[in-house]
Motif scaffolding. Structure first.
Motif, short mmCIF file in Angstrom:
data_model
loop_
_atom_site.label_atom_id
_atom_site.label_comp_id
_atom_site.label_asym_id
_atom_site.label_seq_id
_atom_site.Cartn_x
_atom_site.Cartn_y
_atom_site.Cartn_z
N ILE A 29 0.93 -1.38 -0.06
CA ILE A 29 -0.02 0.17 0.08
C ILE A 29 0.88 1.27 0.02
N ILE A 30 1.77 1.19 0.71
CA ILE A 30 2.77 2.69 0.86
C ILE A 30 3.32 2.55 -0.47
N ASP A 31 3.85 1.75 -1.45
CA ASP A 31 4.57 1.73 -2.54
C ASP A 31 3.60 1.88 -3.62
N HIS A 32 2.40 1.49 -3.39
CA HIS A 32 1.34 1.40 -4.56
C HIS A 32 -0.14 1.78 -4.19
N TYR A 33 -0.20 2.98 -3.44
CA TYR A 33 -1.54 3.05 -3.07
C TYR A 33 -2.46 3.54 -4.11
N ASP A 34 -1.82 4.09 -5.17
CA ASP A 34 -2.89 4.61 -6.34
C ASP A 34 -3.45 3.26 -6.97
N LYS A 35 -2.75 2.17 -6.86
CA LYS A 35 -3.28 1.05 -7.39
C LYS A 35 -4.29 -0.11 -6.61
N ALA A 36 -3.58 0.23 -5.16
CA ALA A 36 -4.49 -0.59 -4.26
C ALA A 36 -5.98 -0.24 -3.99
N ALA A 37 -5.98 1.28 -4.32
CA ALA A 37 -7.49 1.92 -3.98
C ALA A 37 -8.53 1.13 -4.87
N PHE A 38 -8.10 0.64 -5.98
CA PHE A 38 -8.91 -0.01 -6.92
C PHE A 38 -8.84 -1.50 -6.72
N MET A 39 -8.24 -2.09 -6.17
CA MET A 39 -8.06 -3.52 -5.86
C MET A 39 -9.00 -4.16 -4.77
N THR A 40 -9.33 -5.49 -5.19
CA THR A 40 -10.11 -6.01 -4.11
C THR A 40 -9.31 -6.65 -3.07
N ALA A 41 -9.77 -6.79 -1.75
CA ALA A 41 -9.01 -7.65 -0.86
C ALA A 41 -8.15 -8.86 -1.26
N ALA A 42 -9.04 -9.86 -2.16
CA ALA A 42 -8.63 -10.84 -2.60
C ALA A 42 -7.35 -10.59 -3.50
N LYS A 43 -7.47 -9.61 -4.49
CA LYS A 43 -6.53 -9.07 -5.56
C LYS A 43 -5.21 -8.73 -4.72
N ILE A 44 -5.43 -7.94 -3.75
CA ILE A 44 -4.15 -7.39 -3.04
C ILE A 44 -3.55 -8.69 -2.33
N GLY A 45 -4.43 -9.52 -1.61
CA GLY A 45 -3.93 -10.70 -1.01
C GLY A 45 -2.98 -11.64 -1.95
N GLU A 46 -3.50 -11.86 -3.31
CA GLU A 46 -2.68 -12.54 -4.16
C GLU A 46 -1.70 -11.82 -4.75
N THR A 47 -1.64 -10.40 -4.70
CA THR A 47 -0.26 -9.86 -5.27
C THR A 47 0.65 -10.09 -4.22
N VAL A 48 0.23 -10.02 -3.00
CA VAL A 48 1.55 -9.87 -1.92
C VAL A 48 1.51 -11.54 -1.42
N ASP A 49 0.98 -12.35 -1.86
CA ASP A 49 0.93 -13.79 -1.46
C ASP A 49 0.64 -13.97 -0.08
N VAL A 50 -0.46 -13.50 0.24
CA VAL A 50 -1.10 -13.58 1.80
C VAL A 50 -2.87 -13.87 1.43
N SER A 51 -3.51 -14.53 2.29
CA SER A 51 -4.98 -14.59 2.01
C SER A 51 -5.69 -13.43 2.07
N GLU A 52 -7.01 -13.52 1.61
CA GLU A 52 -7.73 -12.41 1.55
C GLU A 52 -8.31 -11.97 3.11
N SER A 53 -8.47 -12.98 4.07
CA SER A 53 -8.76 -12.88 5.37
C SER A 53 -7.78 -11.97 6.08
N THR A 54 -6.40 -12.13 5.60
CA THR A 54 -5.18 -11.35 6.18
C THR A 54 -5.37 -9.71 5.85
N VAL A 55 -5.77 -9.73 4.63
CA VAL A 55 -6.00 -8.19 4.22
C VAL A 55 -7.15 -7.56 5.07
N VAL A 56 -8.34 -8.17 5.27
CA VAL A 56 -9.46 -7.77 6.08
C VAL A 56 -8.84 -7.25 7.41
#
Length: 288
Positions: A29-56
């Motif tokens: 998020i710090i490095d790519h907040y412009d893109k993170a703003a339009f990504m789902t929790a699942a997509k962010i989790g997939e991108t950084v290799d963590v679960s969707e629940s971890t993002v929540v």
């Protein structure tokens, strides 16, 4: 969550508390907040290799009720921080399908309008109407893109009332010359959207010091105008582009104009009767 908190600084200040997975989310998020703003929790989790629940859980750990609230905060953040060049870069990511892109723009505006309908603060509009109708003088301020909105509002309020002044857009000095005599019995209607104009904010603070009423037409509670206004009418827009969409704020202005007009109906009818006669006499409009 305090709407005035800088989200990136908040994440950085809590970084040492995060688990390994949360640190990966935080850094993304710090490095790519412009893109993170339009990504789902699942997509962010997939991108950084963590679960969707971890993002929540990450969103909750920094004070949000869930990921959707964090996402909204990110969208507010980018509207305030992104330069025009960065906004153009976001649009390039949408691809080269012009038909899809054009429809996406309209769908975005429709979504904004539905959100306005669902969240319209009618009490704020009623209070603003009352302040305007009881003011000795009505000043209207909008700079840069908002100057278009200020002129539009001023044009129609001038039809209804005889005490309206749209403040000049030619420079800071002339702006202060126009508001130097503002009194407690007057009102300033100020319009401002991200990226917020410094001159607009400073002029509004000057008016506040003179104890005049302030009606702010802006986007969210995080706007710098929100805490210093007597009434804030919020017209939120989630569009991120190199242009500023005026669709939602224009709807708010129409609502305000018509609400005032309905209370001054007899005067408006008489005014337009005289205008119609003048237009006919001077052939202002083409006739068949």
């Amino acid at each position: 969550m305090n709407n005035n908190t800088d989200l990136i600084n908040l994440i950085k200040s809590n970084y040492y508390k995060f688990s390994k997975g949360q640190k990966q989310i935080a850094q993304f998020i710090i490095d790519h907040y412009d893109k993170a703003a339009f990504m789902t929790a699942a997509k962010i989790g997939e991108t950084v290799d963590v679960s969707e629940s971890t993002v929540v859980r990450f969103a909750v750990s920094i004070g949000y009720s869930g990921f959707p609230e964090l996402q909204k905060a990110l969208q507010v953040l980018i509207k305030n921080k992104l330069t025009t060049v960065q906004r153009i870069g976001l649009e390039e990511d949408s691809g080269n399908d012009t038909d899809k892109q054009q429809k996406k723009i309209i769908k975005n505006e429709l979504t904004n309008m539905r959100n306005l309908l669902d969240n319209l603060d009618t009490d704020a509009i009623d209070k603003a109407v009352d302040i305007i109708l009881n003011a000795n003088k009505v000043y209207i301020l909008g700079l840069r893109t908002s100057f278009t909105l200020a002129n539009y509002l001023g044009f129609y309020l001038d039809v209804i009332l005889d005490n309206v002044k749209v403040l000049n857009n030619s420079g800071v000095n002339s702006l202060y010359e126009e508001i130097i005599r503002i009194k407690e019995s007057d009102v300033l209607i100020v319009i401002s959207y991200p990226r917020y104009s410094k001159n607009t904010l400073e002029a509004t603070e000057f008016v506040k010091e003179h104890n005049a009423k302030i009606i702010a037409i802006t986007d969210t509670e995080s706007s710098p105008l929100y805490p210093i206004s007597d009434v804030s009418i919020l017209a939120k827009s989630s569009m991120v582009s190199f242009i500023d969409s005026l669709v939602v704020p224009m709807c708010i202005l129409n609502n305000l104009i018509i609400s005032i007009g309905m209370q001054e109906k007899d005067e408006i009818v008489e005014y337009y009767k005289k205008l119609e006669q003048l237009w006919d006499n001077h052939s202002i409009y083409q006739h068949d």
